[in-house]
Write a protein that holds these residues in place. Structure first.
Motif, mmCIF file in Angstrom:
data_model
loop_
_atom_site.group_PDB
_atom_site.id
_atom_site.type_symbol
_atom_site.label_atom_id
_atom_site.label_comp_id
_atom_site.label_asym_id
_atom_site.label_seq_id
_atom_site.Cartn_x
_atom_site.Cartn_y
_atom_site.Cartn_z
ATOM 1 N N UNK A 266 0.902 -1.157 0.020
ATOM 2 C CA UNK A 266 0.116 0.085 0.016
ATOM 3 C C UNK A 266 0.828 1.143 -0.100
ATOM 4 N N UNK A 267 2.114 1.121 0.609
ATOM 5 C CA UNK A 267 3.003 2.481 0.550
ATOM 6 C C UNK A 267 3.698 2.347 -0.743
ATOM 7 N N UNK A 268 3.842 1.227 -1.336
ATOM 8 C CA UNK A 268 4.726 1.709 -2.453
ATOM 9 C C UNK A 268 3.489 1.753 -3.646
ATOM 10 N N UNK A 269 2.430 1.201 -3.847
ATOM 11 C CA UNK A 269 1.439 1.297 -4.714
ATOM 12 C C UNK A 269 0.166 1.575 -4.129
ATOM 13 N N UNK A 270 0.018 2.983 -4.044
ATOM 14 C CA UNK A 270 -1.101 3.360 -3.320
ATOM 15 C C UNK A 270 -2.298 3.223 -4.493
ATOM 16 N N UNK A 271 -3.570 3.443 -3.624
ATOM 17 C CA UNK A 271 -4.704 3.182 -4.654
ATOM 18 C C UNK A 271 -4.614 4.422 -5.678
ATOM 19 N N UNK A 272 -4.979 3.904 -6.770
ATOM 20 C CA UNK A 272 -4.802 4.950 -7.932
ATOM 21 C C UNK A 272 -3.473 5.052 -8.675
ATOM 22 N N UNK A 273 -2.452 4.088 -8.290
ATOM 23 C CA UNK A 273 -0.943 4.146 -8.788
ATOM 24 C C UNK A 273 -1.270 3.550 -10.320
ATOM 25 N N UNK A 274 -0.507 4.530 -11.047
ATOM 26 C CA UNK A 274 -0.582 4.063 -12.425
ATOM 27 C C UNK A 274 0.757 4.570 -13.283
ATOM 28 N N UNK A 275 1.766 4.899 -12.628
ATOM 29 C CA UNK A 275 2.731 5.649 -13.316
ATOM 30 C C UNK A 275 3.884 4.743 -13.220
ATOM 31 N N UNK A 276 4.522 4.218 -14.504
ATOM 32 C CA UNK A 276 5.518 3.102 -14.664
ATOM 33 C C UNK A 276 6.640 3.680 -15.381
#
Length: 268
Positions: free
Chosen positions: A87-97
């Motif tokens: 959850x810290x590394x990929x919070x809700x809404x994460x979409x940048x790669x």
């Protein structure tokens, strides 16, 4: 974590960083020792990164002996451990790669198409959280090392990437967290990766320069494995194939023993 690093850098201390997915072995610990030898303080991260696993890979069964890992890190005298959760590394809404550089396309890029996108993204995130002076990576994941070197160069990340030697067991098997999956019989088959690389090195030492002959010999040695992903000789910087050994090269192998996928390499 970022504040901790910057406070030490303001005190003119250099920060060394060792990123890991846990299940630590002597190879990881050698990185910690090198970081401590080269830098004033050492940070180790432990995070099993889900974005570098494909749907059919071993994310769910990847070993996570956290208490043992923390004890090993403490025994080496590291100064801090970063333990984020998903959850810290990929919070809700994460979409940048992060799109990996061209060196990611062959080899592992063919076998595991999404793998390096996950690697570059998580390493970029870790280097934003831990603005280290130097980060330490093992040569066993040679293509990963080259991918990270190129990403850091291309995106002007002010962290030195330090390449560290492969650590092997007494029988030659490169240390890996996945080795614990192997039965005694499977471990004997796994040693064919080490033997294949040794055969390639011996052929080059004897004057062989035709890479197809070297690759054929490596493939023959790997025949005891359940499947072979690749056994190639590539140019050391680009990892592109070469017909004749005229420039610095690396032999790379990837094979499955049972359900366990293993990789190894040797500079020629």
């Amino acid at each position: 974590m970022r504040t901790w690093c910057r406070e030490r850098q303001r005190d003119s201390q250099t920060v060394g960083f060792v990123p890991t997915m846990g299940a630590l072995h002597e190879g990881h610990l050698s990185l910690v020792r090198q970081a401590k030898a080269q830098c004033d303080v050492c940070v180790v991260s432990v995070f099993v990164n889900p974005t570098q696993f494909a749907a059919n890979e071993d994310l769910s069964r990847y070993p996570r002996p956290l208490e043992r890992d923390l004890q090993l890190i403490a025994n080496e005298g590291a100064d801090a451990v970063f333990l984020p959760n998903n959850g810290i590394m990929y919070p809700p809404g994460f979409g940048s790669f992060i799109l990996p550089p061209p060196v990611a396309l062959p080899l592992e890029g063919q076998s595991r198409p999404e793998h390096f996108r996950g690697v570059t993204t998580v390493v970029m995130k870790l280097l934003q959280i831990i603005p280290a002076d130097a980060a330490f990576f093992g040569q066993k994941d040679f293509q990963q090392l080259r991918v990270i070197e190129d990403m850091v160069r291309d995106l002007n990340i002010p962290t030195e990437i330090v390449s560290c030697q492969i650590v092997r067991d007494d029988d030659g098997l490169a240390l890996s967290s996945r080795n614990r999956y192997l039965s005694d019989e499977q471990r004997q088959a796994a040693l064919s990766l080490f033997r294949a690389l040794g055969r390639a090195e011996a052929m080059v030492a004897a004057g062989e320069r035709d890479t197809q002959s070297i690759e054929k010999a490596m493939t023959e040695t790997l025949a005891v494995c359940d499947s072979i992903d690749y056994a190639v000789v590539a140019e050391v910087d680009s990892l592109q194939p070469m017909r004749t050994l005229q420039r610095p090269a690396v032999a790379l192998v990837a094979a499955r023993v049972g359900n366990t996928r293993l990789i190894d390499n040797r500079i020629l």
